[in-house]
Design a protein around this motif. Structure first.
Motif, mmCIF file in Angstrom:
data_model
loop_
_atom_site.group_PDB
_atom_site.id
_atom_site.type_symbol
_atom_site.label_atom_id
_atom_site.label_comp_id
_atom_site.label_asym_id
_atom_site.label_seq_id
_atom_site.Cartn_x
_atom_site.Cartn_y
_atom_site.Cartn_z
ATOM 1 N N ALA A 1 0.817 -1.222 0.000
ATOM 2 C CA ALA A 1 0.000 0.000 0.000
ATOM 3 C C ALA A 1 0.853 1.275 0.000
ATOM 4 C CB ALA A 1 -0.923 -0.007 1.208
ATOM 5 N N MET A 2 2.135 1.135 0.349
ATOM 6 C CA MET A 2 3.025 2.310 0.378
ATOM 7 C C MET A 2 3.031 3.044 -0.954
ATOM 8 S SD MET A 2 4.626 3.182 3.019
ATOM 9 C CE MET A 2 4.411 2.580 4.655
ATOM 10 N N ALA A 3 2.916 2.281 -2.028
ATOM 11 C CA ALA A 3 2.978 2.882 -3.360
ATOM 12 C C ALA A 3 1.844 3.883 -3.553
ATOM 13 C CB ALA A 3 2.906 1.783 -4.414
ATOM 14 N N GLU A 4 0.692 3.596 -2.920
ATOM 15 C CA GLU A 4 -0.446 4.517 -3.058
ATOM 16 C C GLU A 4 -0.369 5.646 -2.047
ATOM 17 O OE1 GLU A 4 -4.254 2.549 -2.835
ATOM 18 O OE2 GLU A 4 -3.479 0.993 -4.177
ATOM 19 N N LEU A 5 0.202 5.314 -0.880
ATOM 20 C CA LEU A 5 0.186 6.274 0.229
ATOM 21 C C LEU A 5 1.228 7.377 0.062
ATOM 22 C CD1 LEU A 5 -1.541 6.222 2.858
ATOM 23 C CD2 LEU A 5 0.544 5.473 4.005
ATOM 24 N N ILE A 6 2.406 7.011 -0.412
ATOM 25 C CA ILE A 6 3.502 7.988 -0.524
ATOM 26 C C ILE A 6 3.404 8.666 -1.893
ATOM 27 C CG2 ILE A 6 6.010 8.319 -0.398
ATOM 28 C CD1 ILE A 6 4.771 7.207 2.206
#
Ligand SMILES: Cc1ncc(C[n+]2csc(CCOP(=O)(O)OP(=O)(O)O)c2C)c(N)n1
Ligand code: SF4
Ligand SMILES: [Mg+2]
Length: 480
Positions: free
Chosen positions: A452-457
């Motif tokens: 999910a980091m890819a969407e969050l950052i």
């Protein structure tokens, strides 16, 4: 239909046990006040439509503040002006309920003016009964937004002067200009023929809600003999002449017949959509690319996690909260995130409240902290005493030289800033904490979080850095 006017409706208590004092039979309203008649019309309509069991009456601040003494329905008492916002929440949480937001002119048109505008503009499927008596009755007769030009009140002793106080607000006409409302009607609690018109309008508004046709509002011109310093008869005559002249009666908008039902339909299992994913499904929003995680198995005390995250402004305290709640939502938790802004943003302490829960969340405020994340010393000193026995305290050992002294909680030291510096950017100390939190609690699955980091950052070049930080924090915990 109710035929015997001497009988009390089932939706109205026969004796008012909630009312303090010996007199449990008469209301607290002054003789000649319009509120009582309006109550009766509403209660009868609820009876006749057979919806008492799912009716929820929202009392305002004003003379009707004690609505719950009288209505044998669900009851809420809202803060001043907030009844339509509370009604929105109640209706959305319980789409099957019949919600009545009952508000005076000070409440609805004064302090709650923006609330009603927004609720009407959103087309909430609620019914608003707007009691316009052109004065703040409860507080002794101050000017209201609907006070007539020239009308004497305690705050306009020489009469309302438009040059100083503006003109009386025509709420119904204003709301009728909006796209969303289905029904807006002004009536009057005066002679019997007007009361019968009011009765009809209230029924029509409630029926619209029952059929899911959207926002309905009945404005009722109503007498306040005490505030107006008149006898009940004088008050009725003044209302029927002076008030009606400025506030013409009649339907201001009626598009009920053209409206499709707006309330969310129950799912096939009879329940209403609850989680964001349910809502997406109910609305047929494509879910491709969305995560489909299951709620992880967690220990019982993590099933209602109340998390407080605190530190200096700039330490990523609020974004750690967002990360936890966003990812929690993707995992299927009920979540909330409540930031605390203020001088914190300029270098003082910042904090936010996060909840991850298996159950619906009543309030986003963390009152019983079960997990405290302290990024700096002042925040640990401030919030340590609030942690529930058996809870967790994660503290940033890099910046806090005195560890928590509590012995009835789990203390997890995390060298967050030091590790972040080693990785290459102090700013990812919050993600080191995130890794440690998920390792200790099991609230989120690490692989899902990393993905999910890819969407969050937002900035791509930082995604890997953040993933490294989560991994470092995660690996730390088993070794502690
Ligand atoms: C936040 C807040 N501000 C002010 C008050 C004081 N107050 C109590 S009732 C009221 C006005 C009520 O007038 P209205 O809504 O017209 O109701 P009425 O009594 O006329 O039916 C005010 C200003 C309050 N209780 N809370
Ligand atoms: S002060 Fe006015 S609105 Fe309040 S109970 Fe008395 S008459 Fe009714
Ligand atoms: Mg009033």
């Amino acid at each position: 239909m109710s035929t015997n006017v001497l009988e009390r409706s089932e939706s109205f208590y026969t004796t008012f046990e909630r009312k303090p004092g010996a007199d449990k039979l008469t209301t607290h309203y002054c003789p000649g006040c319009g509120h009582g008649v309006l109550h009766k019309l509403i209660a009868e309509a609820l009876d006749d439509f057979g919806v008492r069991d799912r009716a929820i009456f929202i009392s305002p601040v004003g003379c009707a503040v004690f609505g719950y003494y009288y209505f044998h329905t669900g009851n809420f008492q809202a803060a001043h002006g907030r009844a339509s916002a509370v009604a929105t929440a109640v209706k959305r949480a319980h789409p099957d309920s019949i919600v009545i937001s009952y508000q005076g002119d000070g409440d609805l048109a004064g302090i709650g003016g923006n609330n009603i505008l927004q609720a009407a503009n959103r087309g909430e499927n609620i019914t608003v009964i707007f009691v316009n008596n052109a004065i703040y009755g409860m507080t002794g007769g101050q000017m209201a937004p609907t006070t007539l030009v020239g009308q004497k009140t305690t705050t306009t002793p020489r009469g309302r002067d438009p040059l100083n106080e503006g003109y009386p607000l025509k709420v119904s006409e204003l709301l009728a200009t909006l796209e969303a409302p289905a029904y807006v009607h002004r009536v009057m609690i005066g002679d019997p023929k007007y009361v019968m018109q009011a009765r009809k309008a209230i029924r029509k508004a409630l029926k619209a809600q029952i059929e899911g046709k959207g926002f309905s509002l009945v404005e009722a011109l109503s007498t306040c003999p005490s505030g107006w310093k008149m006898t009940p008869v004088e008050a009725k005559n003044w209302m029927q002449s002076a008030m009606v002249e400025h506030f013409p009666l009649g339907v201001k908008k009626d598009v009920i017949a053209d409206r499709e039902p707006v309330s969310p339909q129950p799912k096939s299992n009879g329940q209403h959509p609850r989680t964001a994913r349910d809502v997406k499904k109910a609305l047929d929003v494509p879910t491709e690319g969305a995560h489909t995680f299951q709620l992880p198995e967690v220990e019982e005390h993590y099933k209602y996690s109340e998390i407080k995250i605190a530190g200096f402004g700039g330490q990523g305290v609020l974004s750690l909260g967002i990360a936890l709640s966003r990812m929690g939502m993707e995992h299927g938790y009920q979540v909330s995130w409540l930031p605390s802004y203020g001088p914190e943003m300029r270098g003082g302490t910042a904090h936010c409240h996060v909840k991850l829960s298996h159950e619906p969340i009543g309030s986003p405020l963390v009152a019983d902290t079960t997990i405290l994340v302290s990024m700096n010393k002042p925040s640990l000193e401030k919030f340590e005493p609030q942690v529930k026995p058996g809870g967790d305290i994660f503290y940033n050992r890099s910046l806090i030289d005195t560890p928590p002294s509590r012995e009835d909680v789990d203390v997890i030291p995390v060298d967050a800033t030091e590790i972040a510096d080693r990785i290459g950017n102090t700013k990812v100390a919050n993600m080191v904490m995130l890794g440690a939190i998920i390792a200790k609690t099991g609230l989120l699955e690490k692989e899902a979080v990393l993905e999910a980091m890819a969407e969050l950052i937002k900035r791509l070049e930082y995604v890997d850095l953040n993933r490294q930080a989560v991994n470092a924090g995660f690996d730390l915990v088993p070794s502690l």
